[in-house]
Design a protein around this motif. Structure first.
Motif, short mmCIF file in Angstrom:
data_model
loop_
_atom_site.label_atom_id
_atom_site.label_comp_id
_atom_site.label_asym_id
_atom_site.label_seq_id
_atom_site.Cartn_x
_atom_site.Cartn_y
_atom_site.Cartn_z
N ARG A 72 110.06 41.83 9.25
CA ARG A 72 110.13 42.38 10.61
C ARG A 72 111.58 42.56 11.06
NH1 ARG A 72 106.66 44.91 13.46
NH2 ARG A 72 107.25 43.85 15.36
N LEU A 73 112.46 41.65 10.64
CA LEU A 73 113.87 41.79 11.00
C LEU A 73 114.52 42.97 10.29
CD1 LEU A 73 115.23 38.15 11.25
CD2 LEU A 73 114.97 39.82 13.07
N ALA A 74 114.02 43.31 9.12
CA ALA A 74 114.55 44.48 8.42
C ALA A 74 114.20 45.76 9.18
CB ALA A 74 114.00 44.53 7.01
N ALA A 75 113.05 45.78 9.83
CA ALA A 75 112.61 46.96 10.56
C ALA A 75 113.11 46.96 12.01
CB ALA A 75 111.09 47.05 10.54
N HIS A 76 113.08 45.82 12.68
CA HIS A 76 113.46 45.71 14.09
C HIS A 76 114.38 44.52 14.27
CE1 HIS A 76 110.17 48.45 15.03
NE2 HIS A 76 109.39 47.69 14.29
N THR A 77 115.58 44.77 14.70
CA THR A 77 116.49 43.65 14.97
C THR A 77 116.37 43.28 16.44
OG1 THR A 77 118.27 45.22 15.33
CG2 THR A 77 118.09 44.25 13.14
N SER A 78 115.42 42.43 16.75
CA SER A 78 115.16 42.02 18.13
C SER A 78 115.13 40.49 18.21
CB SER A 78 113.81 42.57 18.58
OG SER A 78 113.44 42.04 19.82
N VAL A 79 115.66 40.00 19.32
CA VAL A 79 115.62 38.56 19.55
C VAL A 79 114.18 38.11 19.77
CG1 VAL A 79 116.39 36.73 21.10
CG2 VAL A 79 117.94 38.57 20.48
N VAL A 120 109.37 34.86 18.46
CA VAL A 120 107.94 34.72 18.18
C VAL A 120 107.72 34.06 16.82
CG1 VAL A 120 105.82 35.99 17.66
CG2 VAL A 120 107.16 36.58 19.68
N TYR A 121 108.38 34.57 15.81
CA TYR A 121 108.17 34.02 14.47
C TYR A 121 108.87 32.68 14.29
CZ TYR A 121 105.62 38.10 13.10
OH TYR A 121 104.67 39.06 13.01
N GLY A 122 109.95 32.44 15.00
CA GLY A 122 110.58 31.13 14.98
C GLY A 122 109.66 30.07 15.55
N LEU A 123 109.02 30.39 16.66
CA LEU A 123 108.05 29.45 17.24
C LEU A 123 106.85 29.23 16.32
CD1 LEU A 123 108.07 30.48 21.01
CD2 LEU A 123 108.97 28.40 19.98
N ALA A 124 106.42 30.28 15.64
CA ALA A 124 105.31 30.13 14.68
C ALA A 124 105.71 29.22 13.52
CB ALA A 124 104.87 31.49 14.16
N PHE A 165 100.64 36.27 15.87
CA PHE A 165 100.39 37.60 15.31
C PHE A 165 99.85 38.58 16.35
CE2 PHE A 165 100.26 35.14 11.25
CZ PHE A 165 101.43 35.68 10.74
N ALA A 166 99.11 38.05 17.35
CA ALA A 166 98.66 38.92 18.45
C ALA A 166 99.86 39.37 19.28
CB ALA A 166 97.64 38.19 19.31
N LEU A 167 100.80 38.47 19.55
CA LEU A 167 102.00 38.85 20.28
C LEU A 167 102.81 39.88 19.50
CD1 LEU A 167 103.28 35.48 21.78
CD2 LEU A 167 102.51 37.49 23.02
N ASP A 168 102.86 39.70 18.19
CA ASP A 168 103.56 40.66 17.35
C ASP A 168 102.93 42.05 17.49
OD1 ASP A 168 105.18 41.88 15.41
OD2 ASP A 168 103.80 41.31 13.80
N TRP A 169 101.64 42.09 17.48
CA TRP A 169 100.93 43.37 17.53
C TRP A 169 100.97 43.98 18.92
CZ3 TRP A 169 95.80 44.65 19.42
CH2 TRP A 169 95.36 45.90 19.00
#
Length: 100
Positions: free
Chosen positions: A45-52, A57-61, A92-96
């Motif tokens: 996801r970081l390769a596609a979107h560089t967003s905090v 989200v994935y850090g908390l997961a 994953f719902a937040l990601d989507w």
């Protein structure tokens, strides 16, 4: 009671399922595998979107997976299972839904 019913010995039901030790080990392995999978998804996801927000989200997961591993090691396997399922589904719902 008839004579045929008296002759049949009562057998105890064999316990089914995992022993507590096996359940703890299964949750630790599941948490570890999902931690690695979440890290791989974070990298992609970081390769596609560089967003905090992606990192958050994935850090908390990933932190949740670590908490699940510790809960499982301490014998709280049911709580760990619910947290793992609910937390990762939410991530994953937040990601989507939220992330670009």
């Amino acid at each position: 009671m008839s004579a045929s019913e008296q002759d049949v010995p009562e057998t105890e039901a064999e316990p089914t399922g995992l022993t507590p030790r096996q359940a703890r080990l299964a949750r630790v392995i599941a948490g570890s595998v999902l931690l690695v999978v979440t890290a791989a998804v974070l990298v992609s996801r970081l390769a596609a979107h560089t967003s905090v927000l992606v990192v958050g989200v994935y850090g908390l997961a990933m932190i949740l997976c670590g908490v699940v591993i510790e809960l499982s090691r301490n014998g709280r396997t049911r709580l760990a299972t619910w947290l793992l399922a609910g937390g990762l589904a939410t991530a994953f719902a937040l990601d989507w839904l939220v992330l670009p």
